[in-house]
Design a protein around this motif. Sequence first.
Motif, PDB file in Angstrom:
ATOM      1  N   PHE A 180      66.475  72.138 -31.171  1.00  0.00           N
ATOM      2  CA  PHE A 180      65.263  71.760 -30.455  1.00  0.00           C
ATOM      3  C   PHE A 180      64.139  71.833 -31.479  1.00  0.00           C
ATOM      4  CE2 PHE A 180      61.483  73.156 -28.020  1.00  0.00           C
ATOM      5  CZ  PHE A 180      61.218  71.920 -27.451  1.00  0.00           C
ATOM      6  N   PRO A 181      63.459  70.708 -31.759  1.00  0.00           N
ATOM      7  CA  PRO A 181      62.549  70.644 -32.900  1.00  0.00           C
ATOM      8  C   PRO A 181      61.069  70.455 -32.562  1.00  0.00           C
ATOM      9  CG  PRO A 181      63.434  68.477 -32.466  1.00  0.00           C
ATOM     10  CD  PRO A 181      63.814  69.350 -31.304  1.00  0.00           C
ATOM     11  N   GLY A 221      58.202  68.105 -20.180  1.00  0.00           N
ATOM     12  CA  GLY A 221      59.008  67.154 -20.949  1.00  0.00           C
ATOM     13  C   GLY A 221      59.857  67.887 -21.973  1.00  0.00           C
ATOM     14  N   HIS A 222      59.254  68.879 -22.616  1.00  0.00           N
ATOM     15  CA  HIS A 222      60.021  69.676 -23.575  1.00  0.00           C
ATOM     16  C   HIS A 222      61.138  70.442 -22.868  1.00  0.00           C
ATOM     17  CE1 HIS A 222      56.098  69.382 -25.841  1.00  0.00           C
ATOM     18  NE2 HIS A 222      56.956  68.918 -26.717  1.00  0.00           N
ATOM     19  N   SER A 274      62.871  69.534 -20.514  1.00  0.00           N
ATOM     20  CA  SER A 274      64.009  68.644 -20.328  1.00  0.00           C
ATOM     21  C   SER A 274      64.801  68.501 -21.628  1.00  0.00           C
ATOM     22  CB  SER A 274      63.472  67.324 -19.756  1.00  0.00           C
ATOM     23  OG  SER A 274      64.062  66.220 -20.311  1.00  0.00           O
ATOM     24  N   SER A 275      64.096  68.417 -22.751  1.00  0.00           N
ATOM     25  CA  SER A 275      64.766  68.342 -24.052  1.00  0.00           C
ATOM     26  C   SER A 275      65.492  69.657 -24.385  1.00  0.00           C
ATOM     27  CB  SER A 275      63.718  68.002 -25.119  1.00  0.00           C
ATOM     28  OG  SER A 275      64.241  68.102 -26.404  1.00  0.00           O
ATOM     29  N   PHE A 319      67.086  59.353 -26.173  1.00  0.00           N
ATOM     30  CA  PHE A 319      67.063  59.349 -24.699  1.00  0.00           C
ATOM     31  C   PHE A 319      65.620  59.129 -24.246  1.00  0.00           C
ATOM     32  CE2 PHE A 319      65.114  63.516 -24.034  1.00  0.00           C
ATOM     33  CZ  PHE A 319      65.323  64.120 -25.268  1.00  0.00           C
ATOM     34  N   ARG A 376      62.013  59.603 -22.666  1.00  0.00           N
ATOM     35  CA  ARG A 376      61.030  60.639 -22.443  1.00  0.00           C
ATOM     36  C   ARG A 376      60.908  60.874 -20.940  1.00  0.00           C
ATOM     37  NH1 ARG A 376      56.546  62.699 -25.277  1.00  0.00           N
ATOM     38  NH2 ARG A 376      57.370  62.150 -27.293  1.00  0.00           N
ATOM     39  N   ASN A 418      58.617  61.827 -17.885  1.00  0.00           N
ATOM     40  CA  ASN A 418      57.242  61.996 -17.437  1.00  0.00           C
ATOM     41  C   ASN A 418      57.232  62.172 -15.933  1.00  0.00           C
ATOM     42  OD1 ASN A 418      56.223  61.596 -20.072  1.00  0.00           O
ATOM     43  ND2 ASN A 418      56.558  59.406 -19.816  1.00  0.00           N
ATOM     44  N   THR A 445      52.189  64.741 -19.670  1.00  0.00           N
ATOM     45  CA  THR A 445      53.117  65.442 -20.565  1.00  0.00           C
ATOM     46  C   THR A 445      52.883  64.937 -21.979  1.00  0.00           C
ATOM     47  OG1 THR A 445      54.760  63.886 -19.765  1.00  0.00           O
ATOM     48  CG2 THR A 445      55.029  66.153 -19.067  1.00  0.00           C
ATOM     49  N   SER A 446      51.837  65.423 -22.563  1.00  0.00           N
ATOM     50  CA  SER A 446      51.523  65.142 -23.959  1.00  0.00           C
ATOM     51  C   SER A 446      50.677  66.312 -24.439  1.00  0.00           C
ATOM     52  CB  SER A 446      50.737  63.836 -24.058  1.00  0.00           C
ATOM     53  OG  SER A 446      49.853  63.896 -25.155  1.00  0.00           O
ATOM     54  N   LYS A 447      51.163  66.941 -25.501  1.00  0.00           N
ATOM     55  CA  LYS A 447      50.444  68.119 -25.990  1.00  0.00           C
ATOM     56  C   LYS A 447      49.002  67.791 -26.354  1.00  0.00           C
ATOM     57  CE  LYS A 447      53.878  69.042 -28.737  1.00  0.00           C
ATOM     58  NZ  LYS A 447      54.550  69.427 -29.957  1.00  0.00           N
TER      59      LYS A 447
HETATM   60  P1  ATP Z   1      53.877  65.554 -27.456  1.00  0.00           P
HETATM   61  O1  ATP Z   1      53.499  64.113 -27.458  1.00  0.00           O
HETATM   62  O2  ATP Z   1      53.657  66.229 -26.163  1.00  0.00           O
HETATM   63  O3  ATP Z   1      53.336  66.307 -28.630  1.00  0.00           O
HETATM   64  P2  ATP Z   1      56.208  65.383 -28.956  1.00  0.00           P
HETATM   65  O4  ATP Z   1      57.434  64.575 -28.718  1.00  0.00           O
HETATM   66  O5  ATP Z   1      55.323  64.980 -30.076  1.00  0.00           O
HETATM   67  O6  ATP Z   1      55.442  65.504 -27.609  1.00  0.00           O
HETATM   68  P3  ATP Z   1      57.472  67.554 -30.207  1.00  0.00           P
HETATM   69  O7  ATP Z   1      57.002  68.928 -30.386  1.00  0.00           O
HETATM   70  O8  ATP Z   1      57.579  66.681 -31.396  1.00  0.00           O
HETATM   71  O9  ATP Z   1      56.539  66.888 -29.133  1.00  0.00           O
HETATM   72  O10 ATP Z   1      58.829  67.511 -29.381  1.00  0.00           O
HETATM   73  C1  ATP Z   1      59.911  68.374 -29.505  1.00  0.00           C
HETATM   74  C2  ATP Z   1      61.084  67.759 -28.820  1.00  0.00           C
HETATM   75  O11 ATP Z   1      60.813  67.590 -27.427  1.00  0.00           O
HETATM   76  C3  ATP Z   1      61.373  66.379 -29.374  1.00  0.00           C
HETATM   77  O12 ATP Z   1      62.751  66.259 -29.577  1.00  0.00           O
HETATM   78  C4  ATP Z   1      60.876  65.443 -28.313  1.00  0.00           C
HETATM   79  O13 ATP Z   1      61.584  64.259 -28.340  1.00  0.00           O
HETATM   80  C5  ATP Z   1      61.074  66.260 -27.036  1.00  0.00           C
HETATM   81  N1  ATP Z   1      60.119  65.846 -26.006  1.00  0.00           N
HETATM   82  C6  ATP Z   1      58.774  65.878 -26.067  1.00  0.00           C
HETATM   83  N2  ATP Z   1      58.222  65.370 -24.952  1.00  0.00           N
HETATM   84  C7  ATP Z   1      59.242  65.008 -24.154  1.00  0.00           C
HETATM   85  C8  ATP Z   1      59.343  64.411 -22.852  1.00  0.00           C
HETATM   86  N3  ATP Z   1      58.260  64.081 -22.152  1.00  0.00           N
HETATM   87  N4  ATP Z   1      60.566  64.188 -22.355  1.00  0.00           N
HETATM   88  C9  ATP Z   1      61.665  64.522 -23.040  1.00  0.00           C
HETATM   89  N5  ATP Z   1      61.650  65.080 -24.251  1.00  0.00           N
HETATM   90  C10 ATP Z   1      60.464  65.319 -24.820  1.00  0.00           C
END
Ligand code: ATP
Length: 553
Positions: free
Chosen positions: A30-31, A41-42, A44-45, A255, A257, A259, A265-267
Motif C-alpha cells: 500500500f503506497p 478511497g484509500h 478500499s485500496s 482498478f 478509483r 468515490n 475523496t481527494s487529499k
Molecule cells: P489523493 O488524490 O487523495 O491524494 P492519491 O491516489 O494521490 O489520492 P496516494 O497517497 O498516492 O493518494 O494513494 C495511495 C494508494 O491509494 C494508491 O495506490 C491509490 O491508487 C489508492 N487510492 C487513492 N485514492 C483512491 C480511491 N478513491 N479509490 C481507490 N484507491 C485509491
Amino acid sequence: MSEEKSLNFIEEIVEEDLKNGKYPFIITRFPPEPNGYLHLGHASSICLNFGLTLKYGGYTNLRFDDTNPVTEETEYVESIKEDVKWLGFEWKNELYASDYFPVLYQYAIQLIKKQLAYVDDSTSEEIAALKGTPTEPGKNSSYRERSVEENLHLFERMKNGEFPDGSKTLRAKIDMAHPNMLMRDPVLYRIKHAHHHRTGDEWCIYPMYDFAHGQSDSIEKVTHSLCTLEFVPHRELYDWLIEQLEIFPSKQYEFARRNLTYTITSKRKLLQLVNEKYVDGWDDPRMTTISGMRRRGYTPESIRDFCDRIGVAKRENLVDMSLLEYCVREHLNKIALRRMAVLDPLKLTITNYPAGQVEEVYSENNPEAENGGGTRAIPFSGSLWIEREDFMEVPAKKWFRLAPGAMVRLKSAYIIKCEDFIKDENGIVTEIKCSYIPESKSGNDTSGIHVKGTIHWISAAHAAQAEVRLYDRLFKVENPADEGDFTSYINTDSLHIISNAYIEPSLKTATAGEKFQFIRKGYFTLDKNSTNNKPVFNRTVTLRDTWAKESKK
Ligand code: ATP
Ligand code: MG
C-alpha cells in the motif's frame, strides 16, 4: 449475504499466477504519499492490497511514496500508520521510497551508460513545446545527443547542487514519436532544493513518480502492484524501466478509483477543507477521512465490510453513501450498548407515583446479543424527562405515543396515561401530567393492558447532562467534485449541536470511542472533546425507521 462470492478480476489474475507457479506467494504494497490523511478511497485500496495477501498467502508492505519533499510531512506518516492499524491490517515492512534514493540514483547512472537517459537543459515550457500532441509526433531536444561522459558529469553536478531548480532535468531517451505521450522522453529527475521530511538536505534532485514507483516495487519484489486507473498509460513506462534496468519484474494492474456520493475523496481537497476551516481538522466527524470516521463512531469492521461489498471494479462509478451507512448500522446494531438519552427534553410528572420514591428498573444492554447482553439498573421516579416529539396535543392518525388521554409504555418501566398538560404564555407545552398503572411494570405486567407505543425517558433527579452533536452530509450535491468549485456545494447545516441533552446515569462512565445506541435516536459515540462535567456524544448514524417494529415489543 450467504451466496458464494465470485472472484474479482484481480483475484483471477493472482489465482492464475499462483497456479502457473509464476510466484510461490504474492507480495503487495500500500503506497500512500504522506501529503495528507487517508480517506475512504484509500481504505478500499488498503482492503484490496492486504486482503489479497491474507487470502492467498504472502505479505503486504506499507510503503511511503515520499519523493515530493514539498508536500510531505511526518505528521501524515504517523496518521497513516495509525489508520492502517486501526483498520485492522498489519504490514510486513514499513518502507520509504526515499530510502531508495541512493539506489535510484545508481539506476539513473546505469541508464545514462546504456545511452538511455540524458541531461536536458530545456525549461519545462520548452520540453512541453517539443512534446507534440496525441496525433502529432514530438521533436527531439537539442540536448538529446550528449555523450555518455557529458551526461554522467552533468548528472553528478545536478546531484551536487551546482544548478538552480528547473534548470536541468534527466530524461529517458525513448522515442519522441511514441504513440504513448508518456514515452516521449519522460523526465526522470528534477532539481528541487527543498528540505525532505526524512532525508533532510541530503538531496537536491528528486526522482519523478514514474522513476520511483516501479523501481521501488521491484526492489521489494512486489508481485502485483495495484493502482488506480489513471496510471494505465504509465504501465508502458513502468515495464520499460524494469526491462532496461534488468531488475525484478513487478507488474502493475489498475482498478477503478472509489468515490462516494455527497463527499470528497481527494487529499488535496480535504486539505483545503481543513485549511479554510470548513471543518474542525482532518478528523472532523463529517470528513470521510479514516480518522474522521473513527471519531464519528464508525468501526473498522463496518468500513471493511463496505469495501468488501463495493469490491473492485474496472470502471469508475460513484458509490452510494447510504451503503456505507447501512454497513455501519449493521455492525453497530450487533455491538452497541442500548442506552436512553433525551435530546429535546419535556418534563413529565407522574401524579400518582409516591412523592420522593425512587426504584430501579432493569433494561437489556443489547437485545441482539445473547441473553440481551445482560441488564443494567436504571433509576425510576415520578419526575421524568421525555422527548418533546413524543407528545402531540392533537394527535395525528395512527399516533401511538403520548396525547391527551392516550397510554404508552415507558421503556422497561410502567404504562402511563396522559391526564393533562401545561402550556406557557407562548403556547409552548412545558409539562405533561400522567398517571401510572402500578401492575404494569415491565417483566411483571399483570395489568392486562396493551399499548402500541413505547417511549424512552430519564429520571430528572438522576439525569446527567451532555452535549450531543448531530451530523449531516457535508455536501448538498451527490458529486461535489464533478464541476465548479466544490466548496460552493458545502452543506452549511451539516452540524447541529444540542448543548443540553439528558442522558441516563450509566453513561457518565462512558469512555472515548465506546459505541451506544440511544434508543430510538441513533448510534452515538463519546467524542474526544468530552470533559468529566460535560460528555460530548457524536451521532454516528441514524437508526433506520424502526419505530414501527420497536413499538411491538
Ligand atoms: P489523493 O488524490 O487523495 O491524494 P492519491 O491516489 O494521490 O489520492 P496516494 O497517497 O498516492 O493518494 O494513494 C495511495 C494508494 O491509494 C494508491 O495506490 C491509490 O491508487 C489508492 N487510492 C487513492 N485514492 C483512491 C480511491 N478513491 N479509490 C481507490 N484507491 C485509491
Ligand atoms: Mg497522489
